[in-house]
Design a protein around this motif. Structure first.
Motif, short mmCIF file in Angstrom:
data_model
loop_
_atom_site.label_atom_id
_atom_site.label_comp_id
_atom_site.label_asym_id
_atom_site.label_seq_id
_atom_site.Cartn_x
_atom_site.Cartn_y
_atom_site.Cartn_z
N LEU A 97 26.04 30.45 42.30
CA LEU A 97 27.25 30.38 42.94
C LEU A 97 28.45 31.20 42.00
N HIS A 98 28.60 30.84 40.88
CA HIS A 98 29.57 31.63 39.90
C HIS A 98 29.44 32.87 40.08
N GLY A 99 28.14 33.47 39.91
CA GLY A 99 27.74 34.90 40.12
C GLY A 99 28.31 35.67 41.29
N LEU A 100 28.25 34.72 42.66
CA LEU A 100 28.59 35.16 43.75
C LEU A 100 30.26 35.29 43.74
N VAL A 101 31.03 34.29 43.23
CA VAL A 101 32.20 34.43 43.04
C VAL A 101 32.61 35.77 42.54
N ILE A 102 32.12 35.99 41.08
CA ILE A 102 32.41 37.58 40.55
C ILE A 102 32.05 38.60 41.40
N PHE A 103 30.75 38.43 41.96
CA PHE A 103 30.42 39.64 42.76
C PHE A 103 31.25 39.94 43.97
N CYS A 105 34.44 39.22 43.87
CA CYS A 105 35.85 39.81 43.50
C CYS A 105 35.61 41.50 43.11
N ALA A 106 34.54 41.74 42.66
CA ALA A 106 34.28 42.91 42.42
C ALA A 106 34.29 43.93 43.70
N VAL A 107 33.48 43.36 44.69
CA VAL A 107 33.75 44.01 46.11
C VAL A 107 35.07 44.02 46.32
N LEU A 108 35.98 43.03 46.46
CA LEU A 108 37.25 43.07 46.81
C LEU A 108 38.02 44.21 46.04
N ILE A 109 37.98 44.50 44.72
CA ILE A 109 38.35 45.53 44.19
C ILE A 109 38.07 46.68 44.56
N LEU A 110 36.66 46.93 45.08
CA LEU A 110 36.04 48.33 45.36
C LEU A 110 36.71 48.48 46.76
N PHE A 111 36.73 47.67 47.76
CA PHE A 111 37.39 47.65 49.16
C PHE A 111 38.84 47.93 49.01
N SER A 112 39.62 47.35 48.14
CA SER A 112 41.04 47.43 48.07
C SER A 112 41.30 49.03 47.49
N SER A 113 40.23 49.56 46.51
CA SER A 113 40.58 50.69 46.10
C SER A 113 40.21 51.76 47.21
N MET A 114 39.35 51.60 47.86
CA MET A 114 38.92 52.18 49.32
C MET A 114 40.25 52.45 50.07
N ALA A 115 40.74 51.14 50.47
CA ALA A 115 41.82 51.02 51.46
C ALA A 115 43.06 51.97 50.75
N SER A 148 38.16 37.77 50.10
CA SER A 148 39.53 36.94 49.36
C SER A 148 39.13 35.56 49.75
N CYS A 149 39.03 35.53 50.98
CA CYS A 149 38.84 33.98 51.64
C CYS A 149 37.48 33.37 50.91
N LEU A 150 36.47 34.48 51.06
CA LEU A 150 35.01 33.96 50.61
C LEU A 150 35.15 33.63 48.83
N VAL A 151 35.85 34.42 48.25
CA VAL A 151 36.07 34.19 46.78
C VAL A 151 36.93 32.76 46.66
N MET A 152 37.73 32.39 47.53
CA MET A 152 38.43 31.03 47.18
C MET A 152 37.68 30.16 47.78
N SER A 188 45.85 32.19 38.70
CA SER A 188 44.98 33.38 38.99
C SER A 188 44.34 32.96 40.19
N PHE A 189 43.95 31.68 40.46
CA PHE A 189 43.31 31.22 41.84
C PHE A 189 44.21 31.81 43.03
N TRP A 190 45.64 31.37 42.74
CA TRP A 190 46.46 31.90 43.72
C TRP A 190 46.81 33.06 43.93
N MET A 191 46.78 34.08 42.70
CA MET A 191 46.59 35.54 42.94
C MET A 191 45.53 36.02 43.97
N VAL A 192 44.53 35.39 44.24
CA VAL A 192 43.59 35.72 45.35
C VAL A 192 44.39 35.55 46.61
#
Length: 232
Positions: A97-103, A105-115, A148-152, A188-192
């Motif tokens: 579960l902890h790995g999914l949170v990190i994963f 977050c990385a996906v969020l960075i990727l698609f924010s960069s694409m956006a 972002s909803c999924l990470v939280m 940091s949580f509320w930054m998401v």
């Protein structure tokens, strides 16, 4: 080519998307996702501590996605310890579960960069292909909102359902038993959550630029085609 109004709107949205990349990257590296107070249950029970006496047995814990700090206190003063989730605590925490949170977050960075890139391309280029045009703009921002909803949600379930703070407080502890006394989500949580709001704002900016939702556009096209068929 886009009009001046669209250029301004897409440029603002691009800046917001790039800000999201920086915010998530900063949030991932900081130990301020959760801050809590842990009670030395064994020590408090030995002296039958109540009320203000419990303060002598209250320590602190704060952590992020990779590391954190805990202060153990059992009536003899605080003992600060720093810890890392990987590789030290892999066996003590819900690592999947902890790995999914990190994963995500990385996906969020990727698609924010694409956006960010697609907003810049739509502001200053000539977007002919579907994913480089309106559909792409909506798609990347909706994916970012979802991630972002999924990470939280995943992090909150790790904290509440799997009692992550208890596991951290009792890690490598053989003599005393610690129990979470109070906890709250930190900056940091509320930054998401802020990232979620910024991408939602981007969706509104796309609509403000006069671009309809893709499905709405298709529906209107079907209605117009049906009306044309009735004329013949």
């Amino acid at each position: 080519m886009p009009t001046r109004q669209k250029k301004i709107i897409f440029s603002i949205a691009g800046v917001l998307s790039f800000a999201c990349v920086l915010i998530i990257a900063a949030a991932m590296g900081t130990p301020f996702w959760l801050k809590g107070t842990v009670l030395c249950k064994t020590g408090a029970q030995l002296v039958n501590a109540t009320g203000q006496e419990l303060d002598k047995f209250l320590g602190e814990v704060n952590y992020g996605l990779f590391h954190g700090q805990r202060v153990k206190q059992c009536g003899l003063g605080g003992r600060p310890f720093t810890f890392s989730f990987f590789p030290d605590m892999v066996g003590a925490i819900p690592a999947g579960l902890h790995g999914l949170v990190i994963f995500f977050c990385a996906v969020l960075i990727l698609f924010s960069s694409m956006a960010t890139g697609f907003f810049v391309f739509n502001a200053f280029g000539s977007p002919y292909e579907t994913l480089q045009g309106p559909l792409g703009l909506y798609l990347w921002n909706f994916i970012c909102c979802f991630c972002s909803c999924l990470v939280m949600t995943l992090f909150a379930s790790e904290v509440k359902l799997h009692r992550l703070s208890d596991k951290i407080a009792n890690f490598n502890e053989g003599t005393f038993v610690y129990k979470t006394y109070a906890e709250r989500y930190d900056s940091s949580f509320w930054m998401v959550f802020l990232v979620f709001l910024l991408h939602t704002l981007n969706v509104l900016l796309i609509r403000l630029a006069g671009i309809h939702f893709p499905f709405q556009e298709a529906k209107e096209s079907d209605v117009n085609t049906g009306a044309a068929d009735l004329m013949y």
